[in-house]
Design a protein around this motif. Structure first.
Motif, PDB file in Angstrom:
ATOM      1  N   LEU A 254     -76.231  23.060  92.944  1.00 37.90           N
ATOM      2  CA  LEU A 254     -75.750  24.444  93.032  1.00 37.90           C
ATOM      3  C   LEU A 254     -76.172  25.089  94.344  1.00 37.90           C
ATOM      4  CD1 LEU A 254     -74.220  26.611  91.231  1.00 37.90           C
ATOM      5  CD2 LEU A 254     -76.480  27.646  90.980  1.00 37.90           C
ATOM      6  N   HIS A 255     -77.405  24.805  94.790  1.00 33.82           N
ATOM      7  CA  HIS A 255     -77.887  25.431  96.031  1.00 33.82           C
ATOM      8  C   HIS A 255     -77.129  24.928  97.258  1.00 33.82           C
ATOM      9  CE1 HIS A 255     -80.311  21.696  95.738  1.00 33.82           C
ATOM     10  NE2 HIS A 255     -80.187  21.691  97.060  1.00 33.82           N
ATOM     11  N   ASP A 256     -76.423  23.783  97.138  1.00 34.38           N
ATOM     12  CA  ASP A 256     -75.622  23.267  98.242  1.00 34.38           C
ATOM     13  C   ASP A 256     -74.264  23.953  98.348  1.00 34.38           C
ATOM     14  OD1 ASP A 256     -77.407  21.170  99.128  1.00 34.38           O
ATOM     15  OD2 ASP A 256     -76.869  20.078  97.314  1.00 34.38           O
ATOM     16  N   MET A 257     -73.870  24.674  97.321  1.00 33.73           N
ATOM     17  CA  MET A 257     -72.528  25.234  97.267  1.00 33.73           C
ATOM     18  C   MET A 257     -72.430  26.517  98.083  1.00 33.73           C
ATOM     19  SD  MET A 257     -71.629  24.495  93.272  1.00 33.73           S
ATOM     20  CE  MET A 257     -71.749  22.812  92.627  1.00 33.73           C
ATOM     21  N   GLY A 258     -71.297  26.674  98.746  1.00 28.55           N
ATOM     22  CA  GLY A 258     -71.109  27.879  99.553  1.00 28.55           C
ATOM     23  C   GLY A 258     -71.037  29.132  98.719  1.00 28.55           C
ATOM     24  N   VAL A 280     -79.979  21.973  86.903  1.00 31.25           N
ATOM     25  CA  VAL A 280     -81.181  21.278  87.372  1.00 31.25           C
ATOM     26  C   VAL A 280     -81.316  21.539  88.867  1.00 31.25           C
ATOM     27  CG1 VAL A 280     -82.358  19.065  87.588  1.00 31.25           C
ATOM     28  CG2 VAL A 280     -80.903  19.522  85.593  1.00 31.25           C
ATOM     29  N   GLU A 281     -82.435  22.135  89.253  1.00 32.43           N
ATOM     30  CA  GLU A 281     -82.673  22.485  90.645  1.00 32.43           C
ATOM     31  C   GLU A 281     -84.068  22.009  91.064  1.00 32.43           C
ATOM     32  OE1 GLU A 281     -80.995  24.613  93.285  1.00 32.43           O
ATOM     33  OE2 GLU A 281     -79.429  23.539  92.195  1.00 32.43           O
ATOM     34  N   PRO A 282     -84.302  21.831  92.371  1.00 33.40           N
ATOM     35  CA  PRO A 282     -85.645  21.447  92.805  1.00 33.40           C
ATOM     36  C   PRO A 282     -86.698  22.453  92.353  1.00 33.40           C
ATOM     37  CG  PRO A 282     -84.068  21.163  94.583  1.00 33.40           C
ATOM     38  CD  PRO A 282     -83.343  21.870  93.489  1.00 33.40           C
ATOM     39  N   ALA A 283     -87.856  21.961  91.988  1.00 31.34           N
ATOM     40  CA  ALA A 283     -88.962  22.830  91.594  1.00 31.34           C
ATOM     41  C   ALA A 283     -89.347  23.728  92.761  1.00 31.34           C
ATOM     42  CB  ALA A 283     -90.156  21.997  91.149  1.00 31.34           C
ATOM     43  N   ALA A 284     -89.483  25.008  92.486  1.00 31.48           N
ATOM     44  CA  ALA A 284     -89.820  25.957  93.551  1.00 31.48           C
ATOM     45  C   ALA A 284     -90.342  27.242  92.952  1.00 31.48           C
ATOM     46  CB  ALA A 284     -88.596  26.256  94.426  1.00 31.48           C
ATOM     47  N   GLY A 285     -91.281  27.873  93.655  1.00 28.44           N
ATOM     48  CA  GLY A 285     -91.681  29.218  93.338  1.00 28.44           C
ATOM     49  C   GLY A 285     -90.705  30.204  93.957  1.00 28.44           C
ATOM     50  N   THR A 287     -91.400  32.628  96.184  1.00 26.04           N
ATOM     51  CA  THR A 287     -91.698  33.059  97.548  1.00 26.04           C
ATOM     52  C   THR A 287     -92.036  31.847  98.404  1.00 26.04           C
ATOM     53  OG1 THR A 287     -94.095  33.340  97.255  1.00 26.04           O
ATOM     54  CG2 THR A 287     -92.681  35.190  96.599  1.00 26.04           C
ATOM     55  N   VAL A 288     -91.930  32.006  99.703  1.00 29.10           N
ATOM     56  CA  VAL A 288     -92.313  30.926 100.614  1.00 29.10           C
ATOM     57  C   VAL A 288     -93.771  30.539 100.385  1.00 29.10           C
ATOM     58  CG1 VAL A 288     -92.645  30.322 103.037  1.00 29.10           C
ATOM     59  CG2 VAL A 288     -90.568  31.529 102.336  1.00 29.10           C
ATOM     60  N   ALA A 289     -94.625  31.538 100.200  1.00 28.94           N
ATOM     61  CA  ALA A 289     -96.044  31.256  99.989  1.00 28.94           C
ATOM     62  C   ALA A 289     -96.265  30.397  98.746  1.00 28.94           C
ATOM     63  CB  ALA A 289     -96.826  32.566  99.867  1.00 28.94           C
ATOM     64  N   ASP A 290     -95.425  30.567  97.725  1.00 27.24           N
ATOM     65  CA  ASP A 290     -95.555  29.772  96.500  1.00 27.24           C
ATOM     66  C   ASP A 290     -95.266  28.291  96.741  1.00 27.24           C
ATOM     67  OD1 ASP A 290     -96.114  32.015  94.956  1.00 27.24           O
ATOM     68  OD2 ASP A 290     -94.011  32.324  94.393  1.00 27.24           O
ATOM     69  N   ASN A 291     -94.547  27.998  97.819  1.00 27.47           N
ATOM     70  CA  ASN A 291     -94.065  26.637  98.046  1.00 27.47           C
ATOM     71  C   ASN A 291     -94.788  25.924  99.185  1.00 27.47           C
ATOM     72  OD1 ASN A 291     -92.082  26.967  95.995  1.00 27.47           O
ATOM     73  ND2 ASN A 291     -90.837  28.138  97.432  1.00 27.47           N
ATOM     74  N   MET A 292     -95.949  26.390  99.523  1.00 24.75           N
ATOM     75  CA  MET A 292     -96.744  25.734 100.562  1.00 24.75           C
ATOM     76  C   MET A 292     -97.510  24.562  99.960  1.00 24.75           C
ATOM     77  SD  MET A 292     -96.137  27.238 103.489  1.00 24.75           S
ATOM     78  CE  MET A 292     -94.432  27.181 102.886  1.00 24.75           C
ATOM     79  N   ASN A 293     -96.776  23.504  99.656  1.00 27.65           N
ATOM     80  CA  ASN A 293     -97.322  22.315  99.013  1.00 27.65           C
ATOM     81  C   ASN A 293     -96.434  21.131  99.403  1.00 27.65           C
ATOM     82  OD1 ASN A 293     -95.035  22.235  97.080  1.00 27.65           O
ATOM     83  ND2 ASN A 293     -95.991  24.101  96.293  1.00 27.65           N
ATOM     84  N   GLY A 325     -85.752  29.105  94.116  1.00 28.98           N
ATOM     85  CA  GLY A 325     -86.648  29.691  93.133  1.00 28.98           C
ATOM     86  C   GLY A 325     -85.906  30.231  91.927  1.00 28.98           C
ATOM     87  N   GLU A 326     -86.627  30.354  90.828  1.00 27.83           N
ATOM     88  CA  GLU A 326     -86.014  30.735  89.556  1.00 27.83           C
ATOM     89  C   GLU A 326     -85.445  32.148  89.580  1.00 27.83           C
ATOM     90  OE1 GLU A 326     -87.227  31.160  84.830  1.00 27.83           O
ATOM     91  OE2 GLU A 326     -88.430  29.885  86.150  1.00 27.83           O
TER      92      GLU A 326
END
Length: 357
Positions: A254-258, A280-285, A287-293, A325-326
């Motif tokens: 879904l995130h790839d779709m225009g 089904v989407e990639p795991a993500a918080g 905010t950017v800070a949530d995804n610093m992993n 993110g959700e």
């Protein structure tokens, strides 16, 4: 400019050298996969370069250097010289699973194919950065298509039937009794075929705008003897045919779709009154800070090179990004008209969202 801290500089350069070694080694992983070098070592027995070369029809001198590079990176294990002075190497069971077993969720081979595709597309990506234009999925290096399919298939094998579908309220029961299902953005159709194999009473259609992927999916279905349960059609997310679907699936697409809002709006119109959307989407918080992993790093990199350019190449060009993110996905679903939204389950790599009309 602030003064340079010598210790921090040394540590950063050391980090970069480590990563440069990994980057340089990445094509050698693809080589080892394509030439069968890892599979030749999958039994775990110590072997020399000459042994591997003999098993694979390759040249000992090249294999000797490849083995040394692999051992230095921790991808094979060095045993040391044998009585004749030739170094021996072996694959630990864990290395063998990750590098040879495509049924395991730990298999990493597809990721290296993707990395190779990204590298070959760098000139076009540089131009896109300057112009702001997108790069269509169909314009990418062909190894991206097979690599993406290989990257996600092990996760579908491990989770889709046993964990993800049971987490959706009533989905497994409906599929067992006979349901009408569409897998939107299906690519090579691995997710479609996993479901078709598990639920013989249901009928599945995979749709994707990319003709080459649909052709590959049709062949895989025929080879698996599932052509009577799973069909594949060339269609877009906003115009695929049919109504009354009990389940609509969107696996990592879904995130790839225009126009993700438009895609889900069409999904709502195509659903049965009590139908379900599995997103089904990639795991993500959120905010950017949530995804610093490490997971965030991987998906931000893929999103920069692949997902964002693909979305920008299409109408609307929402460019959600692979780490949307959700909260942002919920906003997309609500704008499309869905009133039910929940996180049904998750893995370290994916989150599974359930949408209801």
């Amino acid at each position: 400019m602030r003064a340079v801290d010598a210790d921090k500089l040394e540590a950063f350069v050391g980090q970069v050298i480590t990563e440069l070694g990994a980057i340089a080694a990445a094509p050698l992983v693809v080589l080892g996969d394509k030439l069968g070098l890892y599979r030749a070592m999958a039994d775990g027995e110590p072997v020399t370069a000459a042994d591997v070369a003999a098993r694979t029809g390759t040249t000992e001198r090249y294999v000797r250097e490849w083995l040394a590079a692999q051992a230095a990176g921790g991808y094979v294990t060095l045993d040391g010289p044998d009585g004749d002075g030739a170094n021996r190497y072996h694959l630990e069971p864990e290395q063998a699973v990750a590098l040879t077993d495509e049924s395991s969720p730990a298999c990493v081979l597809g990721g290296f194919e993707i990395a190779g595709a990204v590298g070959s597309g760098l000139p076009r990506l540089m131009e896109a950065f300057r112009s702001g234009a997108g790069i269509g999925w169909h314009e990418q290096d062909p190894s991206l298509f097979s690599g993406t399919a290989r990257f996600f298939r092990p996760g579908y094998l491990a989770n889709l039937v046993d964990a993800w579908l049971p987490a959706l309220d009533g989905a497994t029961e409906r599929l067992s009794s006979g349901a009408k299902v569409a897998d939107v953005g299906c690519g090579y159709g691995h997710s479609t075929l996993v479901m078709a194999e598990a639920f013989p009473a249901s009928r599945f259609v995979g749709v994707d705008y990319h003709q080459e992927s649909v052709t590959a999916a049709r062949k895989l279905a025929a080879d698996a003897g599932l052509g009577g349960r799973a069909t594949f059609e060339v269609a877009g997310a906003r115009d695929f045919p049919g109504t009354g679907y009990d389940l609509l699936c969107y696996f990592d697409c879904l995130h790839d779709m225009g126009d993700p809002v438009g895609a889900l709006r069409h999904a709502r119109e195509a659903l049965a009154e009590d139908g379900i959307v599995m997103l089904v989407e990639p795991a993500a918080g959120d905010t950017v800070a949530d995804n610093m992993n490490p997971i965030g790093r991987l998906f931000y990199a893929a999103s920069t090179s692949i997902c964002t350019p693909v979305s920008l190449s299409q109408d609307v060009g929402a460019a959600l990004g692979a780490q949307a993110g959700e909260a942002r996905l919920r906003a997309v679903a609500e704008e499309a008209g869905f009133t039910g939204f929940r996180r049904a389950t998750e893995t370290p790599v994916n989150m599974v969202l359930e949408l209801r009309p």
